[in-house]
Design a protein around this motif. Structure first.
Motif, PDB file in Angstrom:
ATOM      1  N   GLY A 184       7.965  -0.649   8.834  1.00 30.84           N
ATOM      2  CA  GLY A 184       6.719   0.053   9.082  1.00 30.84           C
ATOM      3  C   GLY A 184       6.212   0.893   7.931  1.00 30.84           C
ATOM      4  O   GLY A 184       5.214   1.618   8.085  1.00 30.84           O
ATOM      5  N   TYR A 185       6.850   0.808   6.770  1.00 32.98           N
ATOM      6  CA  TYR A 185       6.370   1.527   5.592  1.00 32.98           C
ATOM      7  C   TYR A 185       5.362   0.670   4.827  1.00 32.98           C
ATOM      8  O   TYR A 185       5.445  -0.566   4.843  1.00 32.98           O
ATOM      9  CB  TYR A 185       7.525   1.900   4.671  1.00 32.98           C
ATOM     10  CG  TYR A 185       8.459   2.940   5.252  1.00 32.98           C
ATOM     11  CD1 TYR A 185       8.115   4.286   5.253  1.00 32.98           C
ATOM     12  CD2 TYR A 185       9.686   2.572   5.807  1.00 32.98           C
ATOM     13  CE1 TYR A 185       8.970   5.243   5.796  1.00 32.98           C
ATOM     14  CE2 TYR A 185      10.546   3.518   6.340  1.00 32.98           C
ATOM     15  CZ  TYR A 185      10.178   4.856   6.338  1.00 32.98           C
ATOM     16  OH  TYR A 185      11.022   5.793   6.880  1.00 32.98           O
ATOM     17  N   VAL A 186       4.434   1.320   4.149  1.00 32.71           N
ATOM     18  CA  VAL A 186       3.448   0.594   3.350  1.00 32.71           C
ATOM     19  C   VAL A 186       4.143   0.070   2.098  1.00 32.71           C
ATOM     20  O   VAL A 186       4.669   0.851   1.291  1.00 32.71           O
ATOM     21  CB  VAL A 186       2.268   1.498   2.970  1.00 32.71           C
ATOM     22  CG1 VAL A 186       1.239   0.694   2.166  1.00 32.71           C
ATOM     23  CG2 VAL A 186       1.608   2.080   4.219  1.00 32.71           C
ATOM     24  N   ALA A 187       4.144  -1.247   1.930  1.00 32.58           N
ATOM     25  CA  ALA A 187       4.875  -1.858   0.822  1.00 32.58           C
ATOM     26  C   ALA A 187       3.976  -2.085  -0.394  1.00 32.58           C
ATOM     27  O   ALA A 187       4.198  -1.513  -1.462  1.00 32.58           O
ATOM     28  CB  ALA A 187       5.501  -3.178   1.268  1.00 32.58           C
ATOM     29  N   GLN A 188       2.955  -2.899  -0.233  1.00 32.77           N
ATOM     30  CA  GLN A 188       2.104  -3.278  -1.356  1.00 32.77           C
ATOM     31  C   GLN A 188       0.867  -3.981  -0.818  1.00 32.77           C
ATOM     32  O   GLN A 188       0.728  -4.184   0.385  1.00 32.77           O
ATOM     33  CB  GLN A 188       2.861  -4.213  -2.298  1.00 32.77           C
ATOM     34  CG  GLN A 188       3.258  -5.539  -1.651  1.00 32.77           C
ATOM     35  CD  GLN A 188       3.823  -6.533  -2.648  1.00 32.77           C
ATOM     36  OE1 GLN A 188       4.946  -6.372  -3.125  1.00 32.77           O
ATOM     37  NE2 GLN A 188       3.036  -7.551  -2.993  1.00 32.77           N
ATOM     38  N   ALA A 189      -0.024  -4.375  -1.731  1.00 31.52           N
ATOM     39  CA  ALA A 189      -1.149  -5.219  -1.350  1.00 31.52           C
ATOM     40  C   ALA A 189      -0.690  -6.673  -1.333  1.00 31.52           C
ATOM     41  O   ALA A 189       0.489  -6.976  -1.550  1.00 31.52           O
ATOM     42  CB  ALA A 189      -2.308  -5.022  -2.318  1.00 31.52           C
ATOM     43  N   SER A 190      -1.608  -7.591  -1.066  1.00 30.39           N
ATOM     44  CA  SER A 190      -1.210  -8.996  -0.931  1.00 30.39           C
ATOM     45  C   SER A 190      -0.577  -9.537  -2.198  1.00 30.39           C
ATOM     46  O   SER A 190       0.369 -10.320  -2.146  1.00 30.39           O
ATOM     47  CB  SER A 190      -2.425  -9.850  -0.538  1.00 30.39           C
ATOM     48  OG  SER A 190      -3.376  -9.879  -1.585  1.00 30.39           O
ATOM     49  N   SER A 191      -1.060  -9.111  -3.359  1.00 33.12           N
ATOM     50  CA  SER A 191      -0.459  -9.565  -4.614  1.00 33.12           C
ATOM     51  C   SER A 191      -0.483  -8.490  -5.688  1.00 33.12           C
ATOM     52  O   SER A 191      -0.359  -8.794  -6.876  1.00 33.12           O
ATOM     53  CB  SER A 191      -1.169 -10.827  -5.127  1.00 33.12           C
ATOM     54  OG  SER A 191      -2.540 -10.572  -5.350  1.00 33.12           O
ATOM     55  N   GLU A 192      -0.642  -7.238  -5.288  1.00 32.28           N
ATOM     56  CA  GLU A 192      -0.651  -6.131  -6.232  1.00 32.28           C
ATOM     57  C   GLU A 192       0.244  -5.003  -5.710  1.00 32.28           C
ATOM     58  O   GLU A 192       0.474  -4.889  -4.521  1.00 32.28           O
ATOM     59  CB  GLU A 192      -2.069  -5.568  -6.439  1.00 32.28           C
ATOM     60  CG  GLU A 192      -3.096  -6.577  -6.919  1.00 32.28           C
ATOM     61  CD  GLU A 192      -3.748  -7.319  -5.756  1.00 32.28           C
ATOM     62  OE1 GLU A 192      -4.189  -8.469  -5.963  1.00 32.28           O
ATOM     63  OE2 GLU A 192      -3.809  -6.749  -4.641  1.00 32.28           O
ATOM     64  N   ASN A 193       0.697  -4.165  -6.624  1.00 28.97           N
ATOM     65  CA  ASN A 193       1.460  -2.982  -6.244  1.00 28.97           C
ATOM     66  C   ASN A 193       0.522  -1.810  -6.000  1.00 28.97           C
ATOM     67  O   ASN A 193      -0.565  -1.727  -6.580  1.00 28.97           O
ATOM     68  CB  ASN A 193       2.469  -2.615  -7.334  1.00 28.97           C
ATOM     69  CG  ASN A 193       3.583  -3.631  -7.457  1.00 28.97           C
ATOM     70  OD1 ASN A 193       3.750  -4.274  -8.495  1.00 28.97           O
ATOM     71  ND2 ASN A 193       4.361  -3.804  -6.399  1.00 28.97           N
ATOM     72  N   LEU A 194       0.953  -0.908  -5.142  1.00 33.75           N
ATOM     73  CA  LEU A 194       0.146   0.231  -4.717  1.00 33.75           C
ATOM     74  C   LEU A 194       0.672   1.530  -5.325  1.00 33.75           C
ATOM     75  O   LEU A 194       1.871   1.769  -5.360  1.00 33.75           O
ATOM     76  CB  LEU A 194       0.164   0.345  -3.185  1.00 33.75           C
ATOM     77  CG  LEU A 194      -0.449   1.613  -2.581  1.00 33.75           C
ATOM     78  CD1 LEU A 194      -1.966   1.620  -2.782  1.00 33.75           C
ATOM     79  CD2 LEU A 194      -0.084   1.725  -1.095  1.00 33.75           C
ATOM     80  N   PHE A 195      -0.247   2.377  -5.779  1.00 33.84           N
ATOM     81  CA  PHE A 195       0.049   3.732  -6.224  1.00 33.84           C
ATOM     82  C   PHE A 195      -0.908   4.681  -5.506  1.00 33.84           C
ATOM     83  O   PHE A 195      -2.092   4.365  -5.347  1.00 33.84           O
ATOM     84  CB  PHE A 195      -0.155   3.890  -7.735  1.00 33.84           C
ATOM     85  CG  PHE A 195       0.818   3.113  -8.575  1.00 33.84           C
ATOM     86  CD1 PHE A 195       1.938   3.730  -9.116  1.00 33.84           C
ATOM     87  CD2 PHE A 195       0.602   1.769  -8.843  1.00 33.84           C
ATOM     88  CE1 PHE A 195       2.829   3.008  -9.901  1.00 33.84           C
ATOM     89  CE2 PHE A 195       1.489   1.048  -9.630  1.00 33.84           C
ATOM     90  CZ  PHE A 195       2.612   1.674 -10.159  1.00 33.84           C
ATOM     91  N   ILE A 196      -0.400   5.830  -5.093  1.00 31.24           N
ATOM     92  CA  ILE A 196      -1.272   6.855  -4.522  1.00 31.24           C
ATOM     93  C   ILE A 196      -1.095   8.145  -5.316  1.00 31.24           C
ATOM     94  O   ILE A 196      -0.044   8.395  -5.912  1.00 31.24           O
ATOM     95  CB  ILE A 196      -0.995   7.112  -3.022  1.00 31.24           C
ATOM     96  CG1 ILE A 196       0.402   7.714  -2.809  1.00 31.24           C
ATOM     97  CG2 ILE A 196      -1.163   5.828  -2.212  1.00 31.24           C
ATOM     98  CD1 ILE A 196       0.652   8.181  -1.386  1.00 31.24           C
ATOM     99  N   GLU A 197      -2.154   8.950  -5.329  1.00 28.77           N
ATOM    100  CA  GLU A 197      -2.120  10.257  -5.978  1.00 28.77           C
ATOM    101  C   GLU A 197      -2.215  11.338  -4.917  1.00 28.77           C
ATOM    102  O   GLU A 197      -3.060  11.283  -4.024  1.00 28.77           O
ATOM    103  CB  GLU A 197      -3.279  10.400  -6.960  1.00 28.77           C
ATOM    104  CG  GLU A 197      -3.354  11.775  -7.621  1.00 28.77           C
ATOM    105  CD  GLU A 197      -4.581  11.960  -8.501  1.00 28.77           C
ATOM    106  OE1 GLU A 197      -4.896  13.125  -8.833  1.00 28.77           O
ATOM    107  OE2 GLU A 197      -5.227  10.937  -8.838  1.00 28.77           O
ATOM    108  N   LYS A 198      -1.333  12.322  -5.008  1.00 29.56           N
ATOM    109  CA  LYS A 198      -1.343  13.445  -4.077  1.00 29.56           C
ATOM    110  C   LYS A 198      -0.888  14.698  -4.820  1.00 29.56           C
ATOM    111  O   LYS A 198       0.217  14.716  -5.397  1.00 29.56           O
ATOM    112  CB  LYS A 198      -0.400  13.168  -2.891  1.00 29.56           C
ATOM    113  CG  LYS A 198      -0.378  14.281  -1.857  1.00 29.56           C
ATOM    114  CD  LYS A 198      -1.703  14.377  -1.093  1.00 29.56           C
ATOM    115  CE  LYS A 198      -1.613  15.398   0.025  1.00 29.56           C
ATOM    116  NZ  LYS A 198      -2.904  15.520   0.771  1.00 29.56           N
ATOM    117  N   ASP A 199      -1.742  15.713  -4.835  1.00 33.32           N
ATOM    118  CA  ASP A 199      -1.416  16.988  -5.482  1.00 33.32           C
ATOM    119  C   ASP A 199      -0.958  16.788  -6.924  1.00 33.32           C
ATOM    120  O   ASP A 199       0.059  17.338  -7.370  1.00 33.32           O
ATOM    121  CB  ASP A 199      -0.340  17.742  -4.676  1.00 33.32           C
ATOM    122  CG  ASP A 199      -0.823  18.117  -3.274  1.00 33.32           C
ATOM    123  OD1 ASP A 199      -2.039  18.322  -3.110  1.00 33.32           O
ATOM    124  OD2 ASP A 199       0.020  18.180  -2.368  1.00 33.32           O
TER     125      ASP A 199
END
Length: 296
Positions: A184-199
């Motif tokens: 149930g964790y967010v892994a990635q997009a269909s063919s790309e890796n994901l990065f988020i920015e927080k603080d």
């Protein structure tokens, strides 16, 4: 789009041939079962001439992908890199996407192939997801369980999962999909890796159930070079919803910002985000306008 015409040549099993006369083995496992491995590289037109970004890393991963599924890999990677440059020159391409594909010979049994073929093709291709900020959704499709096969390998048949997720996202009015893992964790997009920015920190999923993207690793290197905190942790849906901004990375997509996830629109202007800074630095890197590392 049209990927080739009557003049386009590809490199197939040791020689350059016209793409429209290459032929297909109708009894190959790759066609029937998706038993093959591939890569995606980008060549950029730089002030030093045409340069393929991280060619050695991509071909090394291609070899490892083949080995992970028992597909013979009999080629010398240095020679293949040279053939890629020759392929670009033959097709008069200075900036292009390059697709190496290793596919099996004839075999209708569900056993490892004893024979394999290799193709190199190249075509002009802009950023895979365009250049506008993306609207993405949390997909109902999940990343495959890591115990089902080698998810760190770029295997043809695995991308059916990606096709289903991205097609469903587009049908719902989005540009791309984010997939959860089996926990149930967010892994990635269909063919790309994901990065988020927080603080003012950058977060990305760890190498548990994601594809270990070469561009992902480059982004991590850029963050460290510029002094940005980069943290690998399992990302919840709530983490993604409450982020200040987010972006995707991949060879085909390069670095591209996310405007919206499901119903959540990020409030931070992309131009002011760390992701936008990373995007600019990445472009400078691949165009050899910044000497972060040697490009082969």
């Amino acid at each position: 789009m049209q990927y080739y015409n009557q003049n386009t040549k590809i490199f197939l099993n040791g020689e350059f041939v016209h793409a429209n006369s290459a032929g297909i083995d109708l009894f190959g496992q790759s066609l029937h079962y998706g038993y093959g491995a591939f890569e995606g590289l980008r060549a950029y037109s730089t002030h030093n001439g045409t340069r393929i970004f991280k060619a050695e890393a991509h071909f090394d991963r291609l070899r490892k992908s083949c080995e992970s599924i028992g597909l013979p890999y009999k080629w010398d990677n240095r020679t293949l890199i040279e053939k890629c440059y020759e392929l670009l020159e033959i097709n008069n391409l200075r900036a292009a996407y390059i697709r190496p594909l290793v596919f099996s010979g004839s075999n209708m049994h569900l056993t490892s192939s004893e024979d394999a073929n290799l193709m190199l093709a190249a075509w002009e291709w802009g950023p895979y997801l365009g250049q506008h900020l993306l609207r993405v959704n949390i997909s109902s499709y999940e990343r495959p369980n890591p115990k089902s096969f080698h998810i760190d390998a770029k295997i043809s048949g695995q991308y059916i999962n990606s096709i289903l997720a991205s097609t469903d996202a587009i049908r719902k009015g989005f540009d791309e999909a984010l997939l959860l893992d089996q926990d149930g964790y967010v892994a990635q997009a269909s063919s790309e890796n994901l990065f988020i920015e927080k603080d003012y920190k950058i977060y990305t999923s760890p190498l548990d159930n994601i594809f270990p993207g070469i561009t992902r690793q480059t982004v991590i290197g850029i963050c460290k070079e510029l002094g940005f905190d980069i943290i690998e942790k399992k990302l919840t849906i709530q983490d993604v919803y409450t982020a200040d901004s987010a972006f995707l990375s991949g060879t085909a997509a390069e670095i591209i910002g996310i405007k919206q996830v499901d119903h959540i629109i990020y409030k931070e202007e992309w131009e002011h985000s760390i992701g936008a800074t990373i995007q600019r630095k990445y472009k400078n890197l691949v165009l050899e306008q910044e000497n972060y590392e040697v490009i082969i």
